[in-house]
Design an enzyme around this catalytic site. Structure first.
Site, PDB file in Angstrom:
ATOM      1  N   LYS A 120     -34.387  38.160 -18.576  1.00  0.00           N
ATOM      2  CA  LYS A 120     -35.135  37.489 -19.643  1.00  0.00           C
ATOM      3  C   LYS A 120     -34.412  36.216 -20.008  1.00  0.00           C
ATOM      4  CE  LYS A 120     -38.734  38.464 -22.430  1.00  0.00           C
ATOM      5  NZ  LYS A 120     -39.811  39.445 -22.212  1.00  0.00           N
TER       6      LYS A 120
HETATM    7  N1  GLU Z   1     -43.001  38.339 -20.693  1.00  0.00           N
HETATM    8  C1  GLU Z   1     -43.735  39.434 -20.137  1.00  0.00           C
HETATM    9  C2  GLU Z   1     -43.095  40.756 -20.487  1.00  0.00           C
HETATM   10  O1  GLU Z   1     -42.404  40.862 -21.472  1.00  0.00           O
HETATM   11  C3  GLU Z   1     -44.011  39.262 -18.642  1.00  0.00           C
HETATM   12  C4  GLU Z   1     -42.816  39.075 -17.789  1.00  0.00           C
HETATM   13  C5  GLU Z   1     -43.167  38.688 -16.346  1.00  0.00           C
HETATM   14  O2  GLU Z   1     -44.326  38.588 -15.999  1.00  0.00           O
HETATM   15  O3  GLU Z   1     -42.212  38.511 -15.599  1.00  0.00           O
HETATM   16  O4  GLU Z   1     -43.312  41.753 -19.858  1.00  0.00           O
END
Ligand code: GLU
Length: 430
Positions: A120
């Site tokens: 993240k």
């Molecule tokens: N931000 C989204 C999540 O928290 C998607 C992450 C992604 O598609 O890599 O799952």
């Protein structure tokens, strides 16, 4: 007796009493450890991120001054594949929040069995205060700074809170300029004309709706006529609300950063979506009464969908929740204390790490399509998404029944076993 190497007192971020989302995550891991059998030997792996990068992001503002923002990219676990997870732009982002969000990505990706680890990123910034060109410079400098650890086979960012397809396009372009070749697979959630996938924007909300319907079916609840309350009416909450309303449910209350609105007869969801598009929030919507932000949690409803930020359902409001089911569209919306209160009341909590996995599932489809340069139809994408979500949910449901544990603990059991089994098979290097 000599202290074994590595057993020095824990730094604060490894302490389960650490405040905030990372402490919540550590407590969730502790709850699952008794169910891991011999794999528990490896559980420490999950309690610390593999790699965390803090970057300074200086940009020139439109007025000529130089502003510095703090950015992060954390790769929590890479045992099962490259890092994968979104990038969040928010004024409250911290390293420990991004650590928690990266860990929840590891769990989520393993829970739906897509071949990724968890990662993240984020920048501590209120993007609403930036002009479009400042936002572009911020995004490009951040991408360049984290360029040393991201890449199509290493770690693949995507949209999250306050980031979108345009920001992914700038990230893809910046990375591509730096490596000298167009690398569409470095991010997902891109515009469809730049290697994005059909269905990606709606995917998280569609996944929330899919597991919500499955949970309703298994508990004997009928969606037609069910009363739904949603916190956050952006990409996730807005899409989920729309799909529930199309299936005959009544969206009776919605809360976002502009206030809380209520209509016991059911809100006109398409009109509300248009209002949010125009004004930036649900506040001021004509077809509803205003309700207090705290009153929202006690609203008469059958399904509650928190789809905003972490730690929203706490010991202060969990006791007032009237819903029979909570479906977590957001990451980490329920604290462990609130989880216990809801479980004791018999409220079924469908946890984030399965409920909102639809987004990353279609991100995986996007990445596969980019690598093969062969693009699928929206129907194919939605059908595959629904199949993966249903299969993953059925597996988790069974583990919950067998072990008499919550769906959250069951999802952690499934995911942690997959991750730690991979860890064990790979072995420690050197
Ligand atoms: N931000 C989204 C999540 O928290 C998607 C992450 C992604 O598609 O890599 O799952």
């Amino acid at each position: 007796m000599a202290t074994p190497a590595g057993n020095h007192p824990l730094p604060s971020y490894l302490d389960p009493n650490h405040l905030g989302p990372w402490g919540v995550y550590l407590q969730q891991v502790d709850r699952v450890t008794p169910y891991l059998g011999s794999l528990a030997r490896w559980v420490e792996t999950l309690k610390r991120p593999k790699r965390a990068l803090i970057v300074d992001v200086p940009i020139e503002m439109d007025n000529g001054t130089i502003a510095h923002f703090e950015g992060y990219r954390v790769q929590h676990n890479l045992s099962r594949g490259p890092g994968k997870g979104g990038v969040r732009f928010h004024q409250d982002v911290t390293l420990s929040e991004v650590m928690a969000l990266s860990a929840w990505m590891s769990i989520k990706n393993a829970a739906v069995n897509v071949p990724y680890g968890g990662a993240k990123g984020g920048i501590r910034v209120d993007p609403k205060k930036l002009t479009r060109s400042e936002l572009e410079r911020l995004t490009r400098r951040y991408t360049s700074e984290i360029g040393i650890i991201i890449g199509p086979s290493n770690d693949i960012p995507a949209p999250d809170v306050n980031t979108n397809a345009q920001i992914m396009a700038w990230m893809m372009d910046t990375y591509s300029m730096n490596v000298g070749a167009t690398a569409t697979g470095v991010v997902t959630g891109k515009p469809v004309d730049l290697g994005g996938s059909l269905g990606r924007v709606e995917a998280t909300g569609r996944g929330v709706f899919t597991v919500g319907c499955e949970a309703a079916r298994l508990t004997g609840m009928t969606i037609a006529g069910a009363r739904v309350a949603v916190q956050g009416f952006g990409n996730v909450g807005g899409t989920a609300g729309k799909l529930f309303a199309e299936a005959g449910a009544k969206v009776v209350a919605v809360q976002d950063h502009t206030g809380s609105i209520h209509n016991a007869k059911g809100l006109d969801v398409p009109a509300l979506l248009a209002h949010v598009q125009q004004t930036g929030g649900v506040g001021g919507f004509a077809g509803a009464d205003v309700m207090g932000n705290d009153e929202f949690w006690g609203v008469a409803c059958d399904i509650m969908i928190p789809a905003a930020l972490e730690s929203q359902i706490t010991q202060d409001n969990a006791g007032r929740i009237q819903a029979k089911m909570v479906i977590e569209g957001a990451n980490g919306p329920t604290t462990p204390e609130a989880d216990d209160i809801l479980n004791d009341k018999g409220v079924l909590v469908v946890p984030d790490v399965i409920a909102n996995a639809g987004g990353v599932t279609v991100s995986y489809f996007e990445w596969v399509q980019d690598f093969s340069s062969f693009f699928w139809t929206e129907d194919e994408i939605n059908a595959r998404l629904v199949r993966i979500m249903k299969e993953a949910f059925a597996g988790v449901w069974q583990v919950a029944q067998e072990n008499k544990v919550s769906l959250r603990t069951a999802t952690f059991i499934v995911a942690c076993k997959r991750m730690l089994h991979a860890r064990e098979m790979r072995g420690l290097y050197p």
